[in-house]
Scaffold this motif. Structure first.
Motif, PDB file in Angstrom:
ATOM      1  N   PRO A  63      50.221  16.438 -11.932  1.00  0.00           N
ATOM      2  CA  PRO A  63      49.276  16.392 -10.805  1.00  0.00           C
ATOM      3  C   PRO A  63      47.839  16.108 -11.238  1.00  0.00           C
ATOM      4  O   PRO A  63      47.107  15.391 -10.547  1.00  0.00           O
ATOM      5  CB  PRO A  63      49.384  17.785 -10.169  1.00  0.00           C
ATOM      6  N   ILE A  64      47.448  16.631 -12.391  1.00  0.00           N
ATOM      7  CA  ILE A  64      46.082  16.393 -12.866  1.00  0.00           C
ATOM      8  C   ILE A  64      45.899  14.915 -13.196  1.00  0.00           C
ATOM      9  O   ILE A  64      44.880  14.308 -12.840  1.00  0.00           O
ATOM     10  CB  ILE A  64      45.768  17.283 -14.089  1.00  0.00           C
ATOM     11  N   VAL A  65      46.878  14.323 -13.861  1.00  0.00           N
ATOM     12  CA  VAL A  65      46.784  12.903 -14.200  1.00  0.00           C
ATOM     13  C   VAL A  65      46.789  12.057 -12.930  1.00  0.00           C
ATOM     14  O   VAL A  65      46.031  11.082 -12.812  1.00  0.00           O
ATOM     15  CB  VAL A  65      47.934  12.507 -15.156  1.00  0.00           C
ATOM     16  N   THR A  66      47.633  12.435 -11.968  1.00  0.00           N
ATOM     17  CA  THR A  66      47.690  11.695 -10.702  1.00  0.00           C
ATOM     18  C   THR A  66      46.355  11.763  -9.972  1.00  0.00           C
ATOM     19  O   THR A  66      45.851  10.742  -9.483  1.00  0.00           O
ATOM     20  CB  THR A  66      48.809  12.256  -9.804  1.00  0.00           C
ATOM     21  N   ILE A  67      45.778  12.934  -9.900  1.00  0.00           N
ATOM     22  CA  ILE A  67      44.476  13.089  -9.234  1.00  0.00           C
ATOM     23  C   ILE A  67      43.406  12.299  -9.974  1.00  0.00           C
ATOM     24  O   ILE A  67      42.560  11.642  -9.364  1.00  0.00           O
ATOM     25  CB  ILE A  67      44.101  14.584  -9.119  1.00  0.00           C
ATOM     26  N   GLY A  68      43.458  12.314 -11.305  1.00  0.00           N
ATOM     27  CA  GLY A  68      42.506  11.527 -12.094  1.00  0.00           C
ATOM     28  C   GLY A  68      42.645  10.034 -11.852  1.00  0.00           C
ATOM     29  O   GLY A  68      41.646   9.316 -11.735  1.00  0.00           O
ATOM     30  N   LEU A  69      43.894   9.561 -11.776  1.00  0.00           N
ATOM     31  CA  LEU A  69      44.109   8.134 -11.514  1.00  0.00           C
ATOM     32  C   LEU A  69      43.650   7.744 -10.115  1.00  0.00           C
ATOM     33  O   LEU A  69      43.057   6.673  -9.924  1.00  0.00           O
ATOM     34  CB  LEU A  69      45.585   7.785 -11.705  1.00  0.00           C
ATOM     35  N   ILE A  70      43.911   8.604  -9.142  1.00  0.00           N
ATOM     36  CA  ILE A  70      43.460   8.320  -7.773  1.00  0.00           C
ATOM     37  C   ILE A  70      41.939   8.285  -7.722  1.00  0.00           C
ATOM     38  O   ILE A  70      41.342   7.386  -7.113  1.00  0.00           O
ATOM     39  CB  ILE A  70      44.041   9.346  -6.787  1.00  0.00           C
ATOM     40  N   ALA A  71      41.299   9.257  -8.377  1.00  0.00           N
ATOM     41  CA  ALA A  71      39.831   9.279  -8.394  1.00  0.00           C
ATOM     42  C   ALA A  71      39.284   8.046  -9.110  1.00  0.00           C
ATOM     43  O   ALA A  71      38.306   7.429  -8.651  1.00  0.00           O
ATOM     44  CB  ALA A  71      39.330  10.554  -9.072  1.00  0.00           C
ATOM     45  N   GLY A  72      39.912   7.659 -10.215  1.00  0.00           N
ATOM     46  CA  GLY A  72      39.477   6.454 -10.931  1.00  0.00           C
ATOM     47  C   GLY A  72      39.659   5.197 -10.092  1.00  0.00           C
ATOM     48  O   GLY A  72      38.809   4.300 -10.118  1.00  0.00           O
ATOM     49  N   ALA A  73      40.761   5.128  -9.351  1.00  0.00           N
ATOM     50  CA  ALA A  73      40.996   3.965  -8.485  1.00  0.00           C
ATOM     51  C   ALA A  73      39.959   3.898  -7.370  1.00  0.00           C
ATOM     52  O   ALA A  73      39.457   2.819  -7.035  1.00  0.00           O
ATOM     53  CB  ALA A  73      42.400   4.016  -7.898  1.00  0.00           C
ATOM     54  N   ILE A  74      39.618   5.050  -6.809  1.00  0.00           N
ATOM     55  CA  ILE A  74      38.607   5.074  -5.749  1.00  0.00           C
ATOM     56  C   ILE A  74      37.261   4.610  -6.291  1.00  0.00           C
ATOM     57  O   ILE A  74      36.559   3.813  -5.663  1.00  0.00           O
ATOM     58  CB  ILE A  74      38.516   6.481  -5.124  1.00  0.00           C
ATOM     59  N   VAL A  75      36.905   5.097  -7.478  1.00  0.00           N
ATOM     60  CA  VAL A  75      35.636   4.681  -8.088  1.00  0.00           C
ATOM     61  C   VAL A  75      35.654   3.182  -8.385  1.00  0.00           C
ATOM     62  O   VAL A  75      34.666   2.472  -8.141  1.00  0.00           O
ATOM     63  CB  VAL A  75      35.364   5.500  -9.374  1.00  0.00           C
ATOM     64  N   ALA A  76      36.781   2.668  -8.886  1.00  0.00           N
ATOM     65  CA  ALA A  76      36.871   1.239  -9.199  1.00  0.00           C
ATOM     66  C   ALA A  76      36.755   0.387  -7.935  1.00  0.00           C
ATOM     67  O   ALA A  76      36.068  -0.646  -7.936  1.00  0.00           O
ATOM     68  CB  ALA A  76      38.188   0.947  -9.912  1.00  0.00           C
ATOM     69  N   VAL A  77      37.399   0.813  -6.855  1.00  0.00           N
ATOM     70  CA  VAL A  77      37.312   0.057  -5.596  1.00  0.00           C
ATOM     71  C   VAL A  77      35.896   0.071  -5.060  1.00  0.00           C
ATOM     72  O   VAL A  77      35.362  -0.961  -4.637  1.00  0.00           O
ATOM     73  CB  VAL A  77      38.326   0.608  -4.569  1.00  0.00           C
ATOM     74  N   LYS A  78      35.266   1.251  -5.083  1.00  0.00           N
ATOM     75  CA  LYS A  78      33.877   1.332  -4.590  1.00  0.00           C
ATOM     76  C   LYS A  78      32.944   0.475  -5.439  1.00  0.00           C
ATOM     77  O   LYS A  78      32.049  -0.185  -4.911  1.00  0.00           O
ATOM     78  CB  LYS A  78      33.415   2.787  -4.571  1.00  0.00           C
ATOM     79  N   LEU A  79      33.133   0.496  -6.752  1.00  0.00           N
ATOM     80  CA  LEU A  79      32.303  -0.309  -7.638  1.00  0.00           C
ATOM     81  C   LEU A  79      32.519  -1.801  -7.381  1.00  0.00           C
ATOM     82  O   LEU A  79      31.555  -2.573  -7.320  1.00  0.00           O
ATOM     83  CB  LEU A  79      32.613   0.034  -9.095  1.00  0.00           C
ATOM     84  N   THR A  80      33.773  -2.194  -7.214  1.00  0.00           N
ATOM     85  CA  THR A  80      34.072  -3.596  -6.931  1.00  0.00           C
ATOM     86  C   THR A  80      33.449  -4.033  -5.612  1.00  0.00           C
ATOM     87  O   THR A  80      32.860  -5.126  -5.527  1.00  0.00           O
ATOM     88  CB  THR A  80      35.598  -3.819  -6.890  1.00  0.00           C
ATOM     89  N   LEU A  81      33.574  -3.201  -4.590  1.00  0.00           N
ATOM     90  CA  LEU A  81      32.976  -3.539  -3.293  1.00  0.00           C
ATOM     91  C   LEU A  81      31.451  -3.620  -3.378  1.00  0.00           C
ATOM     92  O   LEU A  81      30.834  -4.476  -2.733  1.00  0.00           O
ATOM     93  CB  LEU A  81      33.403  -2.536  -2.231  1.00  0.00           C
ATOM     94  N   ALA A  82      30.857  -2.745  -4.178  1.00  0.00           N
ATOM     95  CA  ALA A  82      29.397  -2.800  -4.339  1.00  0.00           C
ATOM     96  C   ALA A  82      28.978  -4.083  -5.051  1.00  0.00           C
ATOM     97  O   ALA A  82      27.986  -4.726  -4.669  1.00  0.00           O
ATOM     98  CB  ALA A  82      28.916  -1.585  -5.119  1.00  0.00           C
ATOM     99  N   ILE A  83      29.728  -4.463  -6.078  1.00  0.00           N
ATOM    100  CA  ILE A  83      29.402  -5.701  -6.798  1.00  0.00           C
ATOM    101  C   ILE A  83      29.579  -6.910  -5.890  1.00  0.00           C
ATOM    102  O   ILE A  83      28.724  -7.812  -5.849  1.00  0.00           O
ATOM    103  CB  ILE A  83      30.263  -5.829  -8.070  1.00  0.00           C
ATOM    104  N   LEU A  84      30.679  -6.950  -5.145  1.00  0.00           N
ATOM    105  CA  LEU A  84      30.907  -8.072  -4.230  1.00  0.00           C
ATOM    106  C   LEU A  84      29.851  -8.118  -3.125  1.00  0.00           C
ATOM    107  O   LEU A  84      29.412  -9.199  -2.721  1.00  0.00           O
ATOM    108  CB  LEU A  84      32.301  -7.993  -3.624  1.00  0.00           C
ATOM    109  N   GLY A  85      29.448  -6.950  -2.646  1.00  0.00           N
ATOM    110  CA  GLY A  85      28.395  -6.912  -1.628  1.00  0.00           C
ATOM    111  C   GLY A  85      27.071  -7.430  -2.157  1.00  0.00           C
ATOM    112  O   GLY A  85      26.348  -8.149  -1.461  1.00  0.00           O
TER     113      GLY A  85
END
Length: 142
Positions: A63-85
């Motif tokens: 569960p800790i690894v899963t939560i970490g991966l989900i948090a990392g994916a959210i950060v990556a998506v937000k970062l990508t959207l910010a760069i594209l914006g």
């Protein structure tokens, strides 16, 4: 009418060894004991902290690894959207990327989708790539 005066009473521990003797207030000795108990508990907790963390991580690793991966994916998506914006806000860059995308799509359609032989070639390339990624053998037994 007179305002009511409320008197607050506080309870304190008094130590009296014998009846009839003057009691003394023991706040200093009790406070010292309480601080000693608190520091002993905190020291014991900090001493056992690595063991607690290790056992907690060992028990809840997935569960800790899963939560970490989900948090990392959210950060990556937000970062990508910010760069594209931010790229989209640059004048003439967004329309240029749109033209490049339209040009590449037109080339891809012309190259691979118009003729049956080219579609077969694309299918073979796709199956070859799929077998390389998944580690499977292709139909020729290679």
């Amino acid at each position: 009418m007179e305002p009511e005066v409320k008197q607050e009473t506080t309870s304190a521990d008094f130590i009296s060894e014998e009846p009839g003797t003057v009691s003394t207030f023991s706040s200093d000795s009790q406070a010292g004991e309480q601080w000693k108990q608190i520091t002993d508990k905190a020291t014991a907790l900090l001493a056992d902290l690595p063991e607690y963390v290790t056992s907690f991580f060992g028990e809840y690793r997935r569960p800790i690894v899963t939560i970490g991966l989900i948090a990392g994916a959210i950060v990556a998506v937000k970062l990508t959207l910010a760069i594209l914006g931010s790229i989209n806000d640059i004048p003439l860059l967004a329309p240029s990327f749109e033209l490049i995308g339209i040009g590449y799509s037109a080339w891809f359609i012309y190259r691979y989708l118009l003729k049956a032989s080219n579609r077969k070639e694309l299918s073979e390339d796709f199956n070859s790539l799929k077998s390389q990624v998944l580690g499977q053998r292709n139909n020729n037994g290679q």
